[in-house]
Design an enzyme around this catalytic site. Structure first.
Site, PDB file in Angstrom:
ATOM      1  N   TYR A  19       0.850  -1.211   0.000  1.00  0.00           N
ATOM      2  CA  TYR A  19       0.000   0.000   0.000  1.00  0.00           C
ATOM      3  C   TYR A  19       0.877   1.248   0.000  1.00  0.00           C
ATOM      4  O   TYR A  19       0.750   2.121  -0.858  1.00  0.00           O
ATOM      5  CB  TYR A  19      -0.947   0.003   1.214  1.00  0.00           C
ATOM      6  CG  TYR A  19      -1.466   1.378   1.538  1.00  0.00           C
ATOM      7  CD1 TYR A  19      -2.470   1.953   0.756  1.00  0.00           C
ATOM      8  CD2 TYR A  19      -0.912   2.144   2.574  1.00  0.00           C
ATOM      9  CE1 TYR A  19      -2.908   3.244   1.020  1.00  0.00           C
ATOM     10  CE2 TYR A  19      -1.345   3.422   2.839  1.00  0.00           C
ATOM     11  CZ  TYR A  19      -2.343   3.970   2.063  1.00  0.00           C
ATOM     12  OH  TYR A  19      -2.765   5.246   2.310  1.00  0.00           O
ATOM     13  N   LYS A  22       1.763   4.165  -3.041  1.00  0.00           N
ATOM     14  CA  LYS A  22       1.593   5.624  -2.916  1.00  0.00           C
ATOM     15  C   LYS A  22       2.879   6.342  -3.334  1.00  0.00           C
ATOM     16  O   LYS A  22       2.842   7.332  -4.058  1.00  0.00           O
ATOM     17  CB  LYS A  22       1.218   5.984  -1.470  1.00  0.00           C
ATOM     18  CG  LYS A  22      -0.194   5.569  -1.081  1.00  0.00           C
ATOM     19  CD  LYS A  22      -1.235   6.370  -1.860  1.00  0.00           C
ATOM     20  CE  LYS A  22      -2.653   6.016  -1.474  1.00  0.00           C
ATOM     21  NZ  LYS A  22      -3.669   6.804  -2.205  1.00  0.00           N
ATOM     22  N   ARG A  50       2.420  -4.394  17.324  1.00  0.00           N
ATOM     23  CA  ARG A  50       1.970  -4.882  16.008  1.00  0.00           C
ATOM     24  C   ARG A  50       3.166  -4.835  15.053  1.00  0.00           C
ATOM     25  O   ARG A  50       3.816  -3.781  14.934  1.00  0.00           O
ATOM     26  CB  ARG A  50       0.837  -3.994  15.479  1.00  0.00           C
ATOM     27  CG  ARG A  50       0.313  -4.409  14.116  1.00  0.00           C
ATOM     28  CD  ARG A  50      -0.929  -3.631  13.730  1.00  0.00           C
ATOM     29  NE  ARG A  50      -0.700  -2.190  13.593  1.00  0.00           N
ATOM     30  CZ  ARG A  50      -1.624  -1.313  13.234  1.00  0.00           C
ATOM     31  NH1 ARG A  50      -2.861  -1.718  12.995  1.00  0.00           N
ATOM     32  NH2 ARG A  50      -1.343  -0.032  13.142  1.00  0.00           N
ATOM     33  N   ASP A 100       4.826  -1.639  13.004  1.00  0.00           N
ATOM     34  CA  ASP A 100       4.526  -0.327  13.594  1.00  0.00           C
ATOM     35  C   ASP A 100       5.802   0.397  14.005  1.00  0.00           C
ATOM     36  O   ASP A 100       6.777  -0.226  14.424  1.00  0.00           O
ATOM     37  CB  ASP A 100       3.646  -0.484  14.842  1.00  0.00           C
ATOM     38  CG  ASP A 100       2.169  -0.543  14.496  1.00  0.00           C
ATOM     39  OD1 ASP A 100       1.829  -0.379  13.304  1.00  0.00           O
ATOM     40  OD2 ASP A 100       1.354  -0.751  15.423  1.00  0.00           O
TER      41      ASP A 100
HETATM   42  C1  UD1 Z   1      -1.940   2.995   9.492  1.00  0.00           C
HETATM   43  C2  UD1 Z   1      -1.179   2.416   8.348  1.00  0.00           C
HETATM   44  C3  UD1 Z   1      -0.726   3.542   7.440  1.00  0.00           C
HETATM   45  C4  UD1 Z   1      -1.907   4.402   7.001  1.00  0.00           C
HETATM   46  C5  UD1 Z   1      -2.641   4.912   8.235  1.00  0.00           C
HETATM   47  C6  UD1 Z   1      -3.910   5.648   7.841  1.00  0.00           C
HETATM   48  C7  UD1 Z   1      -0.221   0.353   9.306  1.00  0.00           C
HETATM   49  C8  UD1 Z   1       1.043  -0.362   9.706  1.00  0.00           C
HETATM   50  N1  UD1 Z   1      -0.068   1.629   8.848  1.00  0.00           N
HETATM   51  O1  UD1 Z   1      -1.022   3.788  10.227  1.00  0.00           O
HETATM   52  O2  UD1 Z   1      -0.071   3.007   6.312  1.00  0.00           O
HETATM   53  O3  UD1 Z   1      -1.447   5.491   6.232  1.00  0.00           O
HETATM   54  O4  UD1 Z   1      -3.002   3.819   9.059  1.00  0.00           O
HETATM   55  O5  UD1 Z   1      -4.502   6.227   8.950  1.00  0.00           O
HETATM   56  O6  UD1 Z   1      -1.309  -0.189   9.363  1.00  0.00           O
HETATM   57  N2  UD1 Z   1      -3.174   0.747  17.590  1.00  0.00           N
HETATM   58  C9  UD1 Z   1      -3.547   0.053  18.721  1.00  0.00           C
HETATM   59  N3  UD1 Z   1      -4.632  -0.770  18.637  1.00  0.00           N
HETATM   60  C10 UD1 Z   1      -5.371  -0.930  17.499  1.00  0.00           C
HETATM   61  C11 UD1 Z   1      -4.980  -0.219  16.358  1.00  0.00           C
HETATM   62  C12 UD1 Z   1      -3.874   0.600  16.432  1.00  0.00           C
HETATM   63  O7  UD1 Z   1      -2.925   0.188  19.769  1.00  0.00           O
HETATM   64  O8  UD1 Z   1      -6.336  -1.707  17.507  1.00  0.00           O
HETATM   65  C13 UD1 Z   1      -2.045   1.695  17.677  1.00  0.00           C
HETATM   66  C14 UD1 Z   1      -0.914   1.441  16.687  1.00  0.00           C
HETATM   67  O9  UD1 Z   1       0.055   0.594  17.225  1.00  0.00           O
HETATM   68  C15 UD1 Z   1      -0.408   2.868  16.472  1.00  0.00           C
HETATM   69  C16 UD1 Z   1      -1.656   3.753  16.630  1.00  0.00           C
HETATM   70  O10 UD1 Z   1      -2.577   2.954  17.370  1.00  0.00           O
HETATM   71  O11 UD1 Z   1       0.499   3.229  17.483  1.00  0.00           O
HETATM   72  C17 UD1 Z   1      -2.299   4.130  15.315  1.00  0.00           C
HETATM   73  O12 UD1 Z   1      -2.529   2.962  14.537  1.00  0.00           O
HETATM   74  P1  UD1 Z   1      -3.388   3.012  13.184  1.00  0.00           P
HETATM   75  O13 UD1 Z   1      -4.646   3.768  13.407  1.00  0.00           O
HETATM   76  O14 UD1 Z   1      -3.498   1.621  12.665  1.00  0.00           O
HETATM   77  O15 UD1 Z   1      -2.507   3.908  12.222  1.00  0.00           O
HETATM   78  P2  UD1 Z   1      -0.969   3.734  11.771  1.00  0.00           P
HETATM   79  O16 UD1 Z   1      -0.405   2.436  12.203  1.00  0.00           O
HETATM   80  O17 UD1 Z   1      -0.245   4.978  12.167  1.00  0.00           O
END
Ligand code: UD1
Length: 339
Positions: free
Chosen positions: A151, A155, A292, A295
């Protein structure tokens, strides 16, 4: 301006359509509805009191795009938001992701250039930055194509392709918008994010727990080298993000430009969850899990270039985003499917 919004019925697309129409522009939405519902376009019309044509079709198909120009053109600009965006899925289906996310750009650009558009705005991501030593990321920070998933790579590949196209079309404006983490919803509660299945991203996941369709929030690691041990991100309210597209179009100059769209303020997972709990009015069940894979500890931008050159600055914070997301989710517990 008259704008073709490819991917216009999606999360960012609907909010961008509202912002364009509210600013006095005209918008036509092209969307294959693979990640959204037709009712989303009706909601845009409801919010703005303006009719918004929705063409259901594939933006990767030159004939479809030509048909939109025939039936609804001419257009001054194309905003390209039509992409597959599930990071995990992209690692399982790389061919689908590269094909869709690049073919849409090729078809929209081929037809757009032939029909004389003046501006092409592309939805990119802050994940193209690759060196954590550069934090906060400016537009000059190191980018890579060797990213962790198809993905993000698709981009960055688009950015490279578009820069080359801009070079040989000196009258054209090509603007790359690098989004950080879009969150929130329109304050009306009529449009918002509607991910299929179990959400991968944090705010939609928390919201599903709050509405009772998921059991508990899993916090992916609290042993990062950050103030509270959880990951830091730059959460940008989708209404601010949408406004960024409008000003990018309004200020567009011929040539190639790149802007970060973020707040510049890092927010931790704990802080986001606490803010969401405040919006909901009660504590939510949560558990700390392992990190995860893939991350990073922290990612956030320096948004100064957009302020300096476009006069754009995020106005809304994490509490606004949680309030508005919860308003959307609680009034639409099944997203658009319940409408
Ligand atoms: C993710 C994508 C990124 C995309 C962005 C769009 C991944 C690895 N990256 O980024 O390519 O551009 O979304 O918004 O998927 N977290 C939790 N619990 C959860 C989900 C997330 O603790 O159930 C934490 C993650 O570890 C991170 C933060 O929340 O620290 C944000 O996570 P997320 O919303 O998935 O976004 P990104 O990982 O930054």
């Amino acid at each position: 301006m008259r704008v073709l919004l490819a991917g216009g019925a999606g999360y960012v697309g609907t909010h961008t359509a509202v912002a364009l129409l509210n600013a006095g522009h005209e918008a036509v939405l092209l969307d294959d509805l693979s990640g959204t519902h037709a009712v989303a376009a009706e909601r845009v019309a409801q919010i703005t009191g303006t009719s918004v044509p929705l063409v259901v079709g594939d933006a990767a198909d030159d004939a479809v795009v030509s048909g939109v120009f025939d039936d609804h053109g001419p257009f001054d600009a194309i905003i390209h938001l039509a992409a597959f965006k599930a990071v995990g899925e992209s690692t399982q289906k790389p061919l689908d992701y590269y094909s869709n996310n690049l073919d849409t750009t090729y078809a929209l650009m081929r037809v757009g250039l032939a029909r004389g558009i003046r501006s092409f705005v592309f939805s990119s991501t802050g994940t193209v930055y690759s060196d954590p030593a550069d934090l906060p990321f400016t537009e000059e920070s190191t980018t890579s194509i060797d990213l962790s998933n198809p993905y993000s790579k698709s981009k960055r590949m688009n950015e490279v392709v578009l820069e080359d196209i801009a070079r040989v079309n000196p009258d054209l404006n090509v603007t790359i918008l690098r989004y950080f983490n879009p969150v929130g919803a329109h304050p009306s509660g009529l449009i918002g994010e509607d991910p299929a299945g179990i959400p991968n991203n944090l705010m939609p996941f928390v919201s599903r727990v709050a509405v009772g369709s998921l059991e508990q929030i899993g916090i992916f690691g609290d042993d990062y080298d950050t103030p509270d041990g959880t990951g830091l991100r730059d959460y940008i309210h989708v209404v601010d993000l949408a406004e960024g597209h409008v000003v990018a179009l309004e200020q567009a100059q011929p040539g190639f430009a790149v802007f970060n769209l973020g707040t510049g303020t890092p927010v931790s997972v704990h802080e986001l969850v606490t803010s969401f709990e405040k919006a909901v009015g009660r504590e939510l069940p949560k558990v700390v899990l392992g990190r995860r894979p893939g991350d990073v500890a922290a990612t956030y931008c320096d948004p100064a270039k957009a302020e300096r050159e476009l006069g754009w600055k995020a106005q809304l914070g994490i509490d606004d985003a949680c309030r508005d997301y919860w308003n959307w989710q609680s009034t639409n517990p099944n997203g658009y499917a319940g409408a």
